[in-house]
Write a protein that holds these residues in place. Structure first.
Motif, PDB file in Angstrom:
ATOM      1  N   TRP A  25       0.149  -7.237  -2.515  1.00 32.35           N
ATOM      2  CA  TRP A  25      -0.902  -6.520  -2.600  1.00 32.35           C
ATOM      3  C   TRP A  25      -0.959  -5.672  -3.756  1.00 32.35           C
ATOM      4  CZ3 TRP A  25      -2.096  -5.906   3.388  1.00 32.35           C
ATOM      5  CH2 TRP A  25      -2.462  -7.084   3.953  1.00 32.35           C
ATOM      6  N   SER A  26       0.154  -4.926  -3.636  1.00 32.36           N
ATOM      7  CA  SER A  26       0.432  -3.691  -4.545  1.00 32.36           C
ATOM      8  C   SER A  26       0.413  -4.480  -6.117  1.00 32.36           C
ATOM      9  CB  SER A  26       1.609  -2.895  -4.629  1.00 32.36           C
ATOM     10  OG  SER A  26       1.860  -1.995  -5.334  1.00 32.36           O
ATOM     11  N   THR A  27       0.837  -5.592  -6.159  1.00 31.81           N
ATOM     12  CA  THR A  27       1.151  -6.208  -7.555  1.00 31.81           C
ATOM     13  C   THR A  27      -0.133  -6.553  -8.258  1.00 31.81           C
ATOM     14  OG1 THR A  27       3.343  -7.015  -7.100  1.00 31.81           O
ATOM     15  CG2 THR A  27       2.236  -8.095  -8.903  1.00 31.81           C
ATOM     16  N   TRP A  28      -1.067  -7.168  -7.253  1.00 29.12           N
ATOM     17  CA  TRP A  28      -2.364  -7.348  -7.560  1.00 29.12           C
ATOM     18  C   TRP A  28      -3.145  -6.492  -7.907  1.00 29.12           C
ATOM     19  CZ3 TRP A  28      -3.983 -12.185  -9.372  1.00 29.12           C
ATOM     20  CH2 TRP A  28      -3.167 -13.396  -9.172  1.00 29.12           C
ATOM     21  N   CYS A 143      -6.435   2.661  -0.235  1.00 24.47           N
ATOM     22  CA  CYS A 143      -6.650   2.119   1.347  1.00 24.47           C
ATOM     23  C   CYS A 143      -7.284   0.482   0.893  1.00 24.47           C
ATOM     24  CB  CYS A 143      -7.781   2.953   1.925  1.00 24.47           C
ATOM     25  SG  CYS A 143      -8.062   2.080   3.571  1.00 24.47           S
ATOM     26  N   ALA A 144      -8.267   0.471   0.212  1.00 19.82           N
ATOM     27  CA  ALA A 144      -8.730  -0.811   0.187  1.00 19.82           C
ATOM     28  C   ALA A 144      -7.591  -1.883  -0.639  1.00 19.82           C
ATOM     29  CB  ALA A 144      -9.943  -0.883  -0.925  1.00 19.82           C
ATOM     30  N   GLY A 145      -6.825  -1.181  -1.460  1.00 19.97           N
ATOM     31  CA  GLY A 145      -6.112  -2.035  -2.255  1.00 19.97           C
ATOM     32  C   GLY A 145      -4.428  -2.308  -1.509  1.00 19.97           C
ATOM     33  N   LEU A 146      -4.210  -1.609  -0.612  1.00 19.57           N
ATOM     34  CA  LEU A 146      -3.044  -1.672   0.110  1.00 19.57           C
ATOM     35  C   LEU A 146      -3.149  -2.039   1.696  1.00 19.57           C
ATOM     36  CD1 LEU A 146      -0.597   0.803  -1.501  1.00 19.57           C
ATOM     37  CD2 LEU A 146      -0.922  -1.597  -1.960  1.00 19.57           C
ATOM     38  N   GLY A 147      -4.472  -1.949   2.074  1.00 18.72           N
ATOM     39  CA  GLY A 147      -4.803  -2.265   3.409  1.00 18.72           C
ATOM     40  C   GLY A 147      -4.895  -1.082   4.496  1.00 18.72           C
ATOM     41  N   GLY A 148      -4.554  -0.052   4.028  1.00 20.63           N
ATOM     42  CA  GLY A 148      -4.678   1.383   4.510  1.00 20.63           C
ATOM     43  C   GLY A 148      -3.983   2.508   3.710  1.00 20.63           C
ATOM     44  N   VAL A 149      -4.210   3.724   4.388  1.00 18.89           N
ATOM     45  CA  VAL A 149      -3.694   4.844   3.576  1.00 18.89           C
ATOM     46  C   VAL A 149      -3.339   5.920   4.740  1.00 18.89           C
ATOM     47  CG1 VAL A 149      -5.894   5.879   3.231  1.00 18.89           C
ATOM     48  CG2 VAL A 149      -4.041   6.282   1.645  1.00 18.89           C
ATOM     49  N   PHE A 280      -8.767  -7.654  -0.693  1.00 17.64           N
ATOM     50  CA  PHE A 280      -8.421  -9.260  -1.179  1.00 17.64           C
ATOM     51  C   PHE A 280      -7.413  -9.735  -0.653  1.00 17.64           C
ATOM     52  CE2 PHE A 280      -7.041  -5.458  -3.604  1.00 17.64           C
ATOM     53  CZ  PHE A 280      -5.538  -5.644  -3.707  1.00 17.64           C
ATOM     54  N   ALA A 281      -7.076  -9.474   0.771  1.00 19.41           N
ATOM     55  CA  ALA A 281      -6.106 -10.213   1.600  1.00 19.41           C
ATOM     56  C   ALA A 281      -6.386 -11.847   1.662  1.00 19.41           C
ATOM     57  CB  ALA A 281      -5.826  -9.556   2.868  1.00 19.41           C
TER      58      ALA A 281
END
Length: 543
Positions: A25-28, A143-149, A280-281
């Protein structure tokens, strides 16, 4: 549970499945073509912003478990020898994460003291003015990019503090090792690389537990935590203490906000079952296909460059045995070495070549993929600036706009249900720290948090909403003024309400005095002088 003594893999091996997925997820989310190529086993083009050989921890260990899938991915296809990489990446994942943050925090949230205490309200206002809004925008995007924060309460009460009050910061989900109990966060260890020196990697670990924060410095390798060293061994941690009491009666100085639950890929993994999922999972495949479509369009454009096929003898000779040269960007590109002339009239041929560019086919395919990705991520196409089929913006009523953005609004409301409880708790802890370490006369209570109205609305939309509320008799003048001017304080609101009431008050009716036209006797006869004039006028008219 104390900090580790040292040694062993870091992050811990039991988090390998979680770490690997967060890396994807971090790469995308990063939008870096080199990281995408490395992730899926393709060719690297070389990023001048990252030196050759520089270790990138975000891409470690992924080639092995994704290598067998490389042939299924566009980014996993190797670039042929002697050719430059021509793959194009559209950073749609980053756009989705940014749109999520804008929907949640385009307007700063409103913080209100539950009991109306002035000192507490002033502390809440200071927190907003101290940059909380910007921190929340960053946190919501991550949060949206990595699923949480993770949200962390910070303060500095040293001799030379960097701030004179506590603040709230965001910690990315791929830099934390959480501990859960019954689905609740009971402790978390944050980590960051503070220095690299050849093969040596210095890491700072910060563990938040009930009533205390623990700090540790470790010197190890790229994937090994190494040995624990004194905090004074590096300037980044020299001012920290091994253990810092928080003084909290309950709760932690850190909390986790999931983006969306459940995390479908981790629901049966104990270490990740309570984490969230990125917007975007599961959409990595369509995003990969979208990049392939746009890269194919650019390939059509490159191949469609106008060229002339000319005889080899027309090229610039470099001398006997040295051949001939040409400029690759010149329009005279390909030499023809043939004994037979393709020219029906004979003589030396010069032929033009220019292929057709299939723009419409590519753009329709790309738009279809993008719409599917955005819809599966939980958003309306209009959130990303969709236009009419003829390419022009369409004039729409407010009702039509609301109906077209309904899916985005539902997603926003769902995310607020995850954000609001944790944000309230972080602010409560913030007030308790203000009282404990800075002597503020505040009440460490759970404040009222009101999220702003969607993304920023235009003045015309706000005015229309206020007019509808007035017609429906559903809101007071004060409520309507607060809607139009959300950035005004209470005195400004009260002054404007008073001004509106004054201007809209009905004019006073002037009632004539019944005694005004009466004579001295009060019989209603005109005064004596006026009566003599009237008699003379009537006598003249009779003659």
């Amino acid at each position: 549970m104390p900090l580790p003594d040292g040694g062993g893999a870091w992050p811990p091996q039991n988090l390998d499945l979680v770490t690997a997925r967060l890396d994807v997820w971090s790469t995308w989310y990063s939008g870096d073509p080199d990281r995408l190529s490395f992730l899926y086993g393709g060719s690297l083009a070389g990023d001048p912003g990252r030196p050759i050989g520089y270790p990138d921890p975000a891409t470690r260990g992924l080639r092995g478990w994704l290598g067998r899938l490389a042939s299924r991915w566009f980014w996993g296809v190797q670039t042929p020898d002697n050719e430059k990489r021509t793959k194009l990446h559209l950073p749609l994942a980053g756009d989705i994460a940014a749109a999520s943050a804008d929907l949640l925090f385009s307007e700063p949230p409103t913080l209100k003291a539950a009991d109306g205490d002035e000192s507490t309200q002033q502390a809440l206002d200071d927190l907003i003015e101290d940059g909380l809004h910007a921190d929340l925008l960053e946190a919501a995007e991550v949060c949206a990019g990595l699923g949480g924060v993770y949200l962390r309460n910070c303060w500095d009460d040293g001799d030379n503090p960097i701030r004179d009050r506590p603040w709230i910061s965001a910690v990315h989900a791929d830099c934390a090792v959480p501990t859960w109990r019954y689905g609740r966060l009971i402790a978390v260890t944050f980590w960051q690389v503070v220095h690299r020196d050849g093969n040596d990697v210095w890491r700072h670990l910060e563990r938040h537990e009930q009533g205390v924060i623990l700090h540790g410095l470790y010197k190890g390798g790229e994937r090994d935590l190494g040995r624990k060293v004194p905090l004074t061994a590096h300037e980044a941690t020299a001012g920290l203490r091994d253990a810092v009491p928080t003084g909290l009666t309950k709760g932690l100085t850190a909390g986790y906000v999931p983006n969306m639950r459940p995390a479908r890929v981790w629901r049966d993994v104990p270490e990740g079952a309570h984490l969230g999922r990125a917007d975007f999972a599961g959409l990595e495949g369509p995003m990969d296909a979208l990049d392939e479509v746009y890269s194919a369009l650019m390939r059509d454009i490159r191949l469609a460059k106008g060229r002339l096929l000319i005889p080899e003898t027309m090229l610039q000779s470099q001398g006997k045995g040295q051949g001939a040269t040409f400029d690759s960007e010149a329009e005279f590109l390909y030499p023809v070495n043939s004994l037979m002339s393709p020219n029906p009239q004979g003589g030396l041929p010069i032929m033009a070549q220019q292929f057709q560019i299939r723009v419409d086919e590519h753009l329709r395919s790309a738009q279809s993929l993008q719409d599917q990705i955005v819809r599966s991520a939980g958003y309306s196409a209009q959130t990303f600036g969709a236009v009419a089929g003829d390419g022009g913006q369409v004039a729409q009523t407010a009702t039509e706009v609301d109906s077209r953005t309904r899916r985005s609004d539902i997603t926003r409301d769902r995310k607020i249900t995850y954000w609001k409880p944790e944000l309230v708790e972080r602010i409560r802890v913030h007030l308790e720290l203000c009282k404990e370490f800075f002597g503020d006369s505040v009440e460490p209570e759970r404040p009222k948090v009101v999220f702003g109205e969607r993304a920023s609305e235009t003045p015309a939309q706000l005015a229309q909403t206020a007019q509808l509320w007035l017609a429906a008799e559903a809101a007071s003048t004060e409520t309507r003024v607060r809607l139009i001017h959300p950035d005004w304080d209470d005195p400004q609101i009260e002054e404007e309400v008073a001004r509106i009431r004054e201007e809209s008050a009905p004019a006073e009716l002037t009632v004539p005095d019944p005694e005004a036209g009466m004579g001295a006797s009060g019989s209603g006869a005109p005064p004596e002088g006026e009566q003599d004039g009237l008699d003379a006028a009537l006598e003249g008219a009779g003659q």
